[in-house]
Scaffold this motif. Structure first.
Motif, mmCIF file in Angstrom:
data_model
loop_
_atom_site.group_PDB
_atom_site.id
_atom_site.type_symbol
_atom_site.label_atom_id
_atom_site.label_comp_id
_atom_site.label_asym_id
_atom_site.label_seq_id
_atom_site.Cartn_x
_atom_site.Cartn_y
_atom_site.Cartn_z
ATOM 1 N N THR A 1 -3.127 -4.247 -11.780
ATOM 2 C CA THR A 1 -2.199 -3.713 -12.767
ATOM 3 C C THR A 1 -2.676 -4.032 -14.178
ATOM 4 N N GLY B 1 -1.780 -5.423 -17.790
ATOM 5 C CA GLY B 1 -0.837 -6.397 -18.319
ATOM 6 C C GLY B 1 -0.278 -6.039 -19.686
ATOM 7 N N PRO B 2 0.566 -6.912 -20.242
ATOM 8 C CA PRO B 2 1.261 -6.637 -21.501
ATOM 9 C C PRO B 2 0.363 -6.323 -22.697
ATOM 10 N N GLY C 1 -1.249 -3.048 -22.074
ATOM 11 C CA GLY C 1 -0.142 -2.117 -21.893
ATOM 12 C C GLY C 1 0.536 -1.742 -23.192
ATOM 13 N N ASP D 1 -6.675 -9.294 -16.877
ATOM 14 C CA ASP D 1 -5.639 -8.798 -15.967
ATOM 15 C C ASP D 1 -5.839 -9.171 -14.496
ATOM 16 N N ALA E 1 -0.341 0.972 -14.979
ATOM 17 C CA ALA E 1 0.756 0.356 -15.730
ATOM 18 C C ALA E 1 2.049 0.987 -15.248
ATOM 19 N N ARG E 2 2.692 0.345 -14.311
ATOM 20 C CA ARG E 2 3.937 0.845 -13.719
ATOM 21 C C ARG E 2 3.779 2.269 -13.186
ATOM 22 N N ASP F 1 1.021 -14.055 -23.192
ATOM 23 C CA ASP F 1 0.740 -13.038 -22.185
ATOM 24 C C ASP F 1 0.604 -13.667 -20.802
ATOM 25 N N LYS F 2 1.324 -13.124 -19.839
ATOM 26 C CA LYS F 2 1.297 -13.531 -18.430
ATOM 27 C C LYS F 2 2.000 -14.862 -18.156
ATOM 28 N N ASP G 1 6.150 -11.465 -18.208
ATOM 29 C CA ASP G 1 5.430 -10.789 -17.143
ATOM 30 C C ASP G 1 5.460 -9.282 -17.379
ATOM 31 N N GLU G 2 4.790 -8.535 -16.536
ATOM 32 C CA GLU G 2 4.628 -7.108 -16.764
ATOM 33 C C GLU G 2 5.953 -6.345 -16.715
#
Length: 278
Positions: free
Chosen positions: A254, A256-257, A260, A11, A228-229, A38-39, A43-44
């Motif tokens: 943050t 990431g997916p 997350g 991340d 995460a958000r 991923d990334k 994106d997130e």
């Protein structure tokens, strides 16, 4: 010069990796028949928007050995590689990296299992990259990062049990009870093992539990607060650590997916390198 390779679950932000010469190999996130790197492909923001609407959790998959061979091949042959990855208990990524290295016997490739994930593994990669920038030979870089693995700790505070219930890690009954009690579940990841901690009732209480954990391990050499958000909850956590520990230079990031998928939105984590293992 020694080169550092990571997978996307660390991340670390793209600009930081680019500045430090870190190469990244992505895992994949699958929503039904759709696969996203991923990334790269997802994106997130786009990921969490889809996750919140999903009736079923997406799945994740490790990079193939071929993905690693491709990444290693992009690095000049005369440069040794230190490849740092998510704990083998959580993903087969390390095994893919090892298989790729075996197919490249002419290359000097050192595979390091971080025993952790997200910014805990990211902190390890930063330590490795900084050692390289300081002119340390590859053997010293590997020795240094491996010595830090038992001291890496990741504490995660979840805002909801919804996603761990969907993933089968908590029963629906436990999830319903947790929701009624409005507790914030807390998890600890160290040396590849995930432990459930006593839950916190508020973000403030969660912050104090993190402070207690850090103090119990002699303090921290390096700390990152991630979310995460949940930027406001992340700021609250950072402020708590600064006030209670006098901590400075706390990194922020943050989730990431891939990670997350399991934490869900609203989660906050603290990754740190403890002064004392255990």
């Amino acid at each position: 010069m020694t080169r550092i390779v990571v997978d996307s679950t660390c991340d670390l932000p793209e600009d930081k990796m680019k500045a430090m010469g870190i190469e990244m190999v992505p895992l994949k996130v699958h929503f039904g028949d759709e696969a996203f790197r991923d990334k790269i492909d997802l994106d997130e923001e786009a990921f969490f928007a889809r996750l919140e609407k999903a009736s079923q959790l997406p799945t994740t998959s490790q990079p193939s050995p071929g993905d690693f061979e491709e990444a290693y091949s992009r690095i000049p042959e005369g440069e040794p590689i230190v490849s740092i990855h998510i704990a083998h208990q959580l993903s087969g990524t390390v095994q893919s990296a090892k298989l790729a290295a075996e197919q490249m016997p002419g290359r000097e490739i050192h595979i390091v299992d971080s025993g952790n994930t997200t910014w805990a593994a990211g902190l390890l990669a930063l330590e490795a990259a900084e050692a390289v920038q300081a002119g340390k030979p590859v053997a010293e870089v590997v020795k240094h990062v491996e010595s830090l693995v038992p001291r890496l700790r990741l504490l995660a505070i979840l805002d909801t049990l919804k996603y761990v219930v969907m993933g089968g890690r908590v029963s629906r009954v436990q999830g319903a009870i947790g929701g009624l009690l409005r507790v914030k579940p807390m998890l600890l990841l160290v040396d590849g093992e995930i432990e459930r901690m006593p839950p916190a009732r508020t973000w403030g209480q969660a912050g104090q539990k993190v402070v207690e954990d850090i103090k119990a391990h002699g303090g921290a050499d390096r700390i990152a607060v991630i979310h995460a958000r949940a930027p406001e909850a992340g700021k609250t956590m950072k402020a708590t650590l600064e006030e209670s520990l006098g901590a400075k230079d706390i990194l922020e990031g943050t989730i990431g997916p891939v990670i997350g998928t399991h934490s869900g939105p609203g989660a906050v984590g603290v990754a740190y390198i403890a002064k004392q293992a255990g």
